[in-house]
Design a protein around this motif. Structure first.
Motif, PDB file in Angstrom:
ATOM      1  N   VAL A 266     -15.747  -4.758   2.834  1.00 54.43           N
ATOM      2  CA  VAL A 266     -15.995  -3.552   3.626  1.00 54.43           C
ATOM      3  C   VAL A 266     -14.763  -3.151   4.425  1.00 54.43           C
ATOM      4  O   VAL A 266     -14.438  -1.962   4.541  1.00 54.43           O
ATOM      5  N   VAL A 267     -14.053  -4.132   4.972  1.00 56.15           N
ATOM      6  CA  VAL A 267     -12.922  -3.845   5.859  1.00 56.15           C
ATOM      7  C   VAL A 267     -11.619  -4.234   5.159  1.00 56.15           C
ATOM      8  O   VAL A 267     -11.474  -5.372   4.705  1.00 56.15           O
ATOM      9  N   PRO A 268     -10.665  -3.325   5.035  1.00 62.53           N
ATOM     10  CA  PRO A 268      -9.384  -3.677   4.407  1.00 62.53           C
ATOM     11  C   PRO A 268      -8.566  -4.596   5.297  1.00 62.53           C
ATOM     12  O   PRO A 268      -8.740  -4.612   6.521  1.00 62.53           O
ATOM     13  N   ASP A 269      -7.677  -5.360   4.677  1.00 63.12           N
ATOM     14  CA  ASP A 269      -6.807  -6.269   5.414  1.00 63.12           C
ATOM     15  C   ASP A 269      -5.562  -5.519   5.870  1.00 63.12           C
ATOM     16  O   ASP A 269      -4.858  -4.910   5.062  1.00 63.12           O
ATOM     17  N   VAL A 270      -5.312  -5.538   7.181  1.00 60.13           N
ATOM     18  CA  VAL A 270      -4.196  -4.759   7.721  1.00 60.13           C
ATOM     19  C   VAL A 270      -2.865  -5.250   7.163  1.00 60.13           C
ATOM     20  O   VAL A 270      -1.962  -4.456   6.869  1.00 60.13           O
ATOM     21  N   GLY A 271      -2.730  -6.575   6.975  1.00 61.79           N
ATOM     22  CA  GLY A 271      -1.498  -7.098   6.403  1.00 61.79           C
ATOM     23  C   GLY A 271      -1.302  -6.639   4.968  1.00 61.79           C
ATOM     24  O   GLY A 271      -0.190  -6.260   4.569  1.00 61.79           O
ATOM     25  N   GLU A 272      -2.390  -6.680   4.193  1.00 60.13           N
ATOM     26  CA  GLU A 272      -2.288  -6.224   2.809  1.00 60.13           C
ATOM     27  C   GLU A 272      -1.961  -4.738   2.742  1.00 60.13           C
ATOM     28  O   GLU A 272      -1.203  -4.300   1.871  1.00 60.13           O
ATOM     29  N   GLU A 273      -2.550  -3.959   3.643  1.00 59.23           N
ATOM     30  CA  GLU A 273      -2.279  -2.517   3.632  1.00 59.23           C
ATOM     31  C   GLU A 273      -0.831  -2.233   4.032  1.00 59.23           C
ATOM     32  O   GLU A 273      -0.188  -1.345   3.458  1.00 59.23           O
ATOM     33  N   GLU A 275       1.650  -4.237   3.508  1.00 58.84           N
ATOM     34  CA  GLU A 275       2.444  -4.637   2.349  1.00 58.84           C
ATOM     35  C   GLU A 275       2.340  -3.595   1.245  1.00 58.84           C
ATOM     36  O   GLU A 275       3.339  -3.264   0.582  1.00 58.84           O
ATOM     37  N   ARG A 276       1.126  -3.042   1.045  1.00 60.52           N
ATOM     38  CA  ARG A 276       0.953  -2.007   0.026  1.00 60.52           C
ATOM     39  C   ARG A 276       1.764  -0.765   0.385  1.00 60.52           C
ATOM     40  O   ARG A 276       2.394  -0.146  -0.485  1.00 60.52           O
ATOM     41  N   ARG A 281       6.378   2.595  -0.460  1.00 63.70           N
ATOM     42  CA  ARG A 281       7.572   3.246   0.090  1.00 63.70           C
ATOM     43  C   ARG A 281       8.813   2.852  -0.709  1.00 63.70           C
ATOM     44  O   ARG A 281       9.646   3.699  -1.028  1.00 63.70           O
ATOM     45  N   ASP A 282       8.922   1.539  -1.019  1.00 61.49           N
ATOM     46  CA  ASP A 282      10.068   1.095  -1.829  1.00 61.49           C
ATOM     47  C   ASP A 282      10.056   1.742  -3.212  1.00 61.49           C
ATOM     48  O   ASP A 282      11.099   2.136  -3.742  1.00 61.49           O
ATOM     49  N   ARG A 283       8.858   1.828  -3.784  1.00 57.75           N
ATOM     50  CA  ARG A 283       8.751   2.453  -5.102  1.00 57.75           C
ATOM     51  C   ARG A 283       9.146   3.925  -5.041  1.00 57.75           C
ATOM     52  O   ARG A 283       9.867   4.421  -5.910  1.00 57.75           O
ATOM     53  N   ALA A 284       8.700   4.613  -3.990  1.00 55.89           N
ATOM     54  CA  ALA A 284       9.073   6.025  -3.831  1.00 55.89           C
ATOM     55  C   ALA A 284      10.580   6.170  -3.631  1.00 55.89           C
ATOM     56  O   ALA A 284      11.204   7.082  -4.192  1.00 55.89           O
ATOM     57  N   ARG A 285      11.166   5.244  -2.848  1.00 55.20           N
ATOM     58  CA  ARG A 285      12.612   5.308  -2.620  1.00 55.20           C
ATOM     59  C   ARG A 285      13.370   5.096  -3.934  1.00 55.20           C
ATOM     60  O   ARG A 285      14.341   5.800  -4.230  1.00 55.20           O
TER      61      ARG A 285
END
Length: 402
Positions: A266-273, A275-276, A281-285
């Motif tokens: 139900v609740v996303p992991d802030v660390g995982e988010e 990192e995602r 961002r790296d992929r976009a760069r």
């Protein structure tokens, strides 16, 4: 039959109680199923008192039976057990109380309970309550989570601690209810309805720790299943452990194997988010840099072309070619003019040589009669005819002698 009474001719309480008892006495024996909530076996007493309750509708009725009737099932029946009772309704007139006099008590076996659950499962599935297209998606980041669980239970602690560890800002609206026993179904149903009525609640979790099949029966109750099916808010079922599979799991929008698993789903992991987001961002760069590099290479390739590197080179090459053609054109025209001039000179010389004026300059003369006719034959003139003689330097008149 209806009684003819009025404010002036009322019936005494005793008469009303007697009439009710008469009506009830005419009822036959019935088989009743329910859950034993209170059991009283006084030592030496010949009668056993118990309360039979319908957990789905929070309705109970008193039951009495002779001791020998209950002793036949005393080893397998206790408070909380489901039983089937053959009993006759009785009316105790002095207290105005309805009860059942049990003649036989049969415990509901586990096999029979599972068979009933399977039949109920097929019936509800046929209605479409378990259809995948009815499942509502869970919000990505719920702001307020509704939680239905036991008071101070391990399930409540697991959900709250794991959810706040994953996303510290998440908020909970908790409803503590009975999660087993006769009061479980009505309390869970009421809690789910209350949370579903709150506009701020984004998702509802119904959680309970592990237990026996009998302990988890409230979460297979038909009333609870239909209540969850009618919810507009997504509902997550987190009942028991991985092998447990109450009917609530099938009607819920998402099934979690444990309360801890429910918090994770139900609740996303802030660390995982984080990192995602970093990976995206790296992929976009990288994509932008690759695009820029590709365009720079294309621009460099375009600038390296001769037409772009030295744009005047083509003009200079064309200018030389034009000058060469112009010079060639001039020479050709000159040659043509010279030849034409030579031909014109020759032609002029021939014309001059062949012209009558040139003949006249050589001493010849042209004789013309008065009408301008040129004389070519002596027979054309007569004696004494006046002719006009034309020579190179002019003309004069001559007369023909006879």
């Amino acid at each position: 039959m209806a009684l003819n009474t009025s404010a002036e001719t009322p019936l005494p309480v005793g008469e009303v109680s007697r009439l009710i008892g008469g009506w009830i006495d005419r009822l036959g024996a019935v088989w009743v199923e329910g859950q034993i909530t209170q059991l009283s076996r006084r030592p030496g007493a010949g009668v056993v008192f118990l309360t039979l309750r319908d957990p789905s509708y929070d309705i109970s009725v008193s039951v009495t039976c002779y001791r020998q009737v209950f002793d036949a099932v005393a080893d397998v029946v206790s408070e909380g057990a489901r039983v089937v009772v053959q009993a006759k309704p009785e009316w105790y007139a002095p207290r105005g109380q309805l009860s059942l006099r049990a003649a036989e008590i049969r415990p509901v076996g586990m096999g029979e309970l599972l068979a009933r659950l399977e039949r109920l499962k097929k019936s509800l599935a046929a209605e479409g309550l378990f259809a995948p297209e009815r499942k509502k998606p869970l919000p990505f980041l719920p702001q307020l989570v509704g939680l239905v669980c036991g008071r101070a239970s391990a399930a409540e602690r697991d959900v709250l601690e794991n959810a706040r560890h994953r996303w510290p800002a998440v908020r909970f609206e908790v409803r503590n209810v009975a999660v087993q026993g006769v009061h479980a179904v009505p309390q869970v149903v009421q809690a789910v309805k209350e949370l579903d009525a709150l506009d701020d609640v984004d998702v509802i979790i119904v959680a309970r720790g592990g237990g026996s099949v009998e302990d988890l029966l409230p979460f297979s109750d038909e009333q609870l299943v239909r209540t969850v099916a009618e919810c507009r808010t997504p509902v997550v079922s987190a009942i028991g452990h991985e092998p447990d599979n109450p009917l609530l799991d099938h009607v819920a929008d998402l099934r979690a194997s444990t309360p801890t698993d429910a918090a994770k789903k139900v609740v996303p992991d802030v660390g995982e988010e984080y990192e995602r987001v970093r990976l995206l961002r790296d992929r976009a760069r990288r994509c932008v840099m690759a695009f820029v590099d590709r365009e720079e290479r294309g621009l460099a390739h375009a600038l390296a072309r001769p037409s772009i590197e030295d744009p005047h080179r083509m003009i200079d090459e064309r200018a030389d070619h034009v000058a060469s053609l112009l010079d060639r054109g001039r020479r050709t025209v000159g040659h043509l003019l010279d030849r034409a001039d030579s031909e014109l000179t020759h032609t002029h010389a021939r014309v001059v040589a062949l012209s009558p004026a040139a003949t006249l300059k050589r001493g010849y003369a042209v004789l013309q009669r008065s009408d301008g006719h040129v004389v070519r034959d002596p027979g054309e003139v007569t004696g004494d005819e006046v002719l006009r003689a034309r020579v190179a330097e002019g003309e004069f008149v001559v007369r023909v002698e006879s």
